[in-house]
Design a protein around this motif. Sequence first.
Motif, PDB file in Angstrom:
ATOM      1  N   VAL A 156       1.125  -1.057   0.020  1.00 14.98           N
ATOM      2  CA  VAL A 156       0.047  -0.263   0.056  1.00 14.98           C
ATOM      3  C   VAL A 156       1.155   1.542  -0.274  1.00 14.98           C
ATOM      4  O   VAL A 156       0.378   2.459  -0.756  1.00 14.98           O
ATOM      5  CB  VAL A 156      -0.794  -0.027   1.453  1.00 14.98           C
ATOM      6  N   PHE A 157       1.907   1.097   1.017  1.00 14.05           N
ATOM      7  CA  PHE A 157       3.381   2.541   0.973  1.00 14.05           C
ATOM      8  C   PHE A 157       3.272   2.982  -0.994  1.00 14.05           C
ATOM      9  O   PHE A 157       4.033   3.900  -1.471  1.00 14.05           O
ATOM     10  CB  PHE A 157       3.552   2.335   1.882  1.00 14.05           C
ATOM     11  N   THR A 158       3.665   1.702  -1.073  1.00 17.40           N
ATOM     12  CA  THR A 158       4.703   1.427  -2.650  1.00 17.40           C
ATOM     13  C   THR A 158       4.292   1.634  -3.379  1.00 17.40           C
ATOM     14  O   THR A 158       4.415   3.085  -3.915  1.00 17.40           O
ATOM     15  CB  THR A 158       5.714   0.351  -2.651  1.00 17.40           C
ATOM     16  N   ARG A 159       2.966   1.544  -3.587  1.00 10.39           N
ATOM     17  CA  ARG A 159       2.166   1.727  -4.168  1.00 10.39           C
ATOM     18  C   ARG A 159       1.845   3.299  -4.738  1.00 10.39           C
ATOM     19  O   ARG A 159       2.056   4.412  -5.406  1.00 10.39           O
ATOM     20  CB  ARG A 159       0.697   1.413  -4.678  1.00 10.39           C
ATOM     21  N   GLY A 160       1.406   3.928  -3.669  1.00  7.19           N
ATOM     22  CA  GLY A 160       1.439   5.559  -2.720  1.00  7.19           C
ATOM     23  C   GLY A 160       3.329   5.893  -3.598  1.00  7.19           C
ATOM     24  O   GLY A 160       2.680   7.499  -4.301  1.00  7.19           O
ATOM     25  N   PHE A 161       3.913   5.300  -3.162  1.00 10.34           N
ATOM     26  CA  PHE A 161       5.266   5.947  -3.317  1.00 10.34           C
ATOM     27  C   PHE A 161       5.739   5.808  -5.241  1.00 10.34           C
ATOM     28  O   PHE A 161       6.241   7.237  -5.829  1.00 10.34           O
ATOM     29  CB  PHE A 161       6.602   5.588  -2.914  1.00 10.34           C
ATOM     30  N   VAL A 162       4.498   5.112  -5.613  1.00 10.05           N
ATOM     31  CA  VAL A 162       5.730   5.113  -7.096  1.00 10.05           C
ATOM     32  C   VAL A 162       4.224   6.404  -7.192  1.00 10.05           C
ATOM     33  O   VAL A 162       4.754   6.627  -8.694  1.00 10.05           O
ATOM     34  CB  VAL A 162       5.273   3.281  -7.556  1.00 10.05           C
ATOM     35  N   THR A 163       3.264   5.910  -7.784  1.00  9.75           N
ATOM     36  CA  THR A 163       2.091   6.760  -7.853  1.00  9.75           C
ATOM     37  C   THR A 163       2.591   8.132  -7.760  1.00  9.75           C
ATOM     38  O   THR A 163       2.671   8.938  -8.760  1.00  9.75           O
ATOM     39  CB  THR A 163       1.074   6.897  -6.999  1.00  9.75           C
ATOM     40  N   GLU A 164       2.413   9.161  -6.786  1.00  5.95           N
ATOM     41  CA  GLU A 164       3.879  10.314  -6.807  1.00  5.95           C
ATOM     42  C   GLU A 164       4.971  10.243  -7.299  1.00  5.95           C
ATOM     43  O   GLU A 164       5.154  11.409  -7.994  1.00  5.95           O
ATOM     44  CB  GLU A 164       4.245  10.409  -4.884  1.00  5.95           C
ATOM     45  N   PHE A 165       5.510   9.443  -7.140  1.00  3.74           N
ATOM     46  CA  PHE A 165       7.020   9.678  -8.284  1.00  3.74           C
ATOM     47  C   PHE A 165       6.909   9.497  -9.858  1.00  3.74           C
ATOM     48  O   PHE A 165       7.112  10.893 -10.474  1.00  3.74           O
ATOM     49  CB  PHE A 165       7.843   8.343  -8.265  1.00  3.74           C
ATOM     50  N   ALA A 166       5.682   8.874  -9.872  1.00  4.17           N
ATOM     51  CA  ALA A 166       5.200   8.898 -11.355  1.00  4.17           C
ATOM     52  C   ALA A 166       4.430  10.549 -11.547  1.00  4.17           C
ATOM     53  O   ALA A 166       4.826  10.983 -12.592  1.00  4.17           O
ATOM     54  CB  ALA A 166       4.432   8.236 -11.330  1.00  4.17           C
ATOM     55  N   ARG A 167       3.391  11.326 -11.168  1.00  2.00           N
ATOM     56  CA  ARG A 167       3.412  12.201 -10.784  1.00  2.00           C
ATOM     57  C   ARG A 167       4.797  13.493 -10.897  1.00  2.00           C
ATOM     58  O   ARG A 167       4.347  14.130 -11.830  1.00  2.00           O
ATOM     59  CB  ARG A 167       2.200  12.474 -10.321  1.00  2.00           C
ATOM     60  N   PHE A 168       5.774  12.980 -10.639  1.00  3.90           N
ATOM     61  CA  PHE A 168       6.357  14.161 -11.055  1.00  3.90           C
ATOM     62  C   PHE A 168       7.344  13.652 -11.668  1.00  3.90           C
ATOM     63  O   PHE A 168       7.583  14.641 -12.344  1.00  3.90           O
ATOM     64  CB  PHE A 168       7.566  13.659  -9.182  1.00  3.90           C
ATOM     65  N   LEU A 169       7.174  12.827 -12.331  1.00  4.19           N
ATOM     66  CA  LEU A 169       8.291  12.447 -13.608  1.00  4.19           C
ATOM     67  C   LEU A 169       7.279  13.212 -14.937  1.00  4.19           C
ATOM     68  O   LEU A 169       7.104  12.531 -15.804  1.00  4.19           O
ATOM     69  CB  LEU A 169       8.065  11.225 -13.363  1.00  4.19           C
ATOM     70  N   LYS A 170       5.932  13.245 -14.441  1.00  4.17           N
ATOM     71  CA  LYS A 170       4.746  13.413 -15.463  1.00  4.17           C
ATOM     72  C   LYS A 170       4.389  12.453 -16.478  1.00  4.17           C
ATOM     73  O   LYS A 170       4.749  12.549 -17.688  1.00  4.17           O
ATOM     74  CB  LYS A 170       5.368  15.172 -16.349  1.00  4.17           C
ATOM     75  N   VAL A 171       4.513  11.209 -15.844  1.00  3.36           N
ATOM     76  CA  VAL A 171       3.886   9.783 -16.521  1.00  3.36           C
ATOM     77  C   VAL A 171       2.462   9.721 -15.866  1.00  3.36           C
ATOM     78  O   VAL A 171       2.621   9.702 -15.054  1.00  3.36           O
ATOM     79  CB  VAL A 171       4.860   8.830 -16.923  1.00  3.36           C
ATOM     80  N   ASP A 172       1.824   8.922 -16.361  1.00  7.42           N
ATOM     81  CA  ASP A 172       0.753   8.264 -16.086  1.00  7.42           C
ATOM     82  C   ASP A 172       0.741   7.647 -14.902  1.00  7.42           C
ATOM     83  O   ASP A 172       1.251   6.281 -15.051  1.00  7.42           O
ATOM     84  CB  ASP A 172      -0.205   6.973 -17.009  1.00  7.42           C
ATOM     85  N   PRO A 173       0.321   7.743 -14.000  1.00  5.43           N
ATOM     86  CA  PRO A 173       0.273   7.398 -12.540  1.00  5.43           C
ATOM     87  C   PRO A 173      -0.450   6.300 -12.234  1.00  5.43           C
ATOM     88  O   PRO A 173      -0.022   5.581 -12.080  1.00  5.43           O
ATOM     89  CB  PRO A 173       0.000   8.453 -11.411  1.00  5.43           C
ATOM     90  N   GLN A 174      -1.562   5.976 -12.651  1.00  3.43           N
ATOM     91  CA  GLN A 174      -1.700   5.201 -12.947  1.00  3.43           C
ATOM     92  C   GLN A 174      -0.643   3.449 -13.328  1.00  3.43           C
ATOM     93  O   GLN A 174      -1.062   2.742 -12.766  1.00  3.43           O
ATOM     94  CB  GLN A 174      -3.118   4.804 -13.101  1.00  3.43           C
ATOM     95  N   ARG A 175      -0.636   3.591 -15.077  1.00  2.00           N
ATOM     96  CA  ARG A 175      -0.537   3.019 -15.855  1.00  2.00           C
ATOM     97  C   ARG A 175       1.390   2.820 -14.589  1.00  2.00           C
ATOM     98  O   ARG A 175       1.692   0.875 -14.881  1.00  2.00           O
ATOM     99  CB  ARG A 175       0.107   3.573 -16.908  1.00  2.00           C
ATOM    100  N   ALA A 176       1.650   3.278 -14.429  1.00  2.00           N
ATOM    101  CA  ALA A 176       3.267   3.101 -14.024  1.00  2.00           C
ATOM    102  C   ALA A 176       3.351   2.700 -12.660  1.00  2.00           C
ATOM    103  O   ALA A 176       4.134   1.408 -12.151  1.00  2.00           O
ATOM    104  CB  ALA A 176       3.787   4.532 -13.389  1.00  2.00           C
ATOM    105  N   ALA A 177       2.502   2.742 -11.643  1.00  2.00           N
ATOM    106  CA  ALA A 177       1.627   1.698 -10.444  1.00  2.00           C
ATOM    107  C   ALA A 177       1.430   0.346 -10.590  1.00  2.00           C
ATOM    108  O   ALA A 177       1.761  -0.558 -10.432  1.00  2.00           O
ATOM    109  CB  ALA A 177       0.792   2.546  -9.633  1.00  2.00           C
ATOM    110  N   ARG A 178       0.548   0.558 -11.754  1.00  2.00           N
ATOM    111  CA  ARG A 178       0.366  -0.900 -12.227  1.00  2.00           C
ATOM    112  C   ARG A 178       1.265  -1.563 -12.807  1.00  2.00           C
ATOM    113  O   ARG A 178       1.381  -3.149 -12.169  1.00  2.00           O
ATOM    114  CB  ARG A 178      -1.131  -1.117 -13.489  1.00  2.00           C
ATOM    115  N   ASP A 179       2.095  -1.149 -13.854  1.00  2.00           N
ATOM    116  CA  ASP A 179       3.163  -1.773 -14.364  1.00  2.00           C
ATOM    117  C   ASP A 179       4.141  -1.994 -13.361  1.00  2.00           C
ATOM    118  O   ASP A 179       5.178  -3.401 -13.115  1.00  2.00           O
ATOM    119  CB  ASP A 179       4.387  -1.224 -14.891  1.00  2.00           C
ATOM    120  N   PHE A 180       4.653  -1.264 -12.439  1.00  2.00           N
ATOM    121  CA  PHE A 180       5.124  -1.236 -10.938  1.00  2.00           C
ATOM    122  C   PHE A 180       4.967  -2.664 -10.461  1.00  2.00           C
ATOM    123  O   PHE A 180       5.479  -3.583  -9.868  1.00  2.00           O
ATOM    124  CB  PHE A 180       5.879   0.097 -10.061  1.00  2.00           C
TER     125      PHE A 180
END
Length: 64
Positions: free
Chosen positions: A27-51
């Motif tokens: 649950v924490f990792t998913r949140g971190f990946v989502t926030e990191f993706a937003r920072f990088l300006k990539v699709d956060p849902q896709r990044a979280a799902r793939d990761f």
Amino acid sequence: MGERAKIAVAYLRAIEEERFADLPEAVFTRGFVTEFARFLKVDPQRAARDFMAKFDAARPLQER
């Protein structure tokens, strides 16, 4: 990035290097990946799902 998102640099590095054992619960990792993706300006849902697919496959069942 770490300061802005309140994510420890160690976790950001673990995400970048796919060192799944060094990351916290899913649950924490998913949140971190989502926030990191937003920072990088990539699709956060896709990044979280793939990761998280890789994360789940790499972690033993008892750690999930």
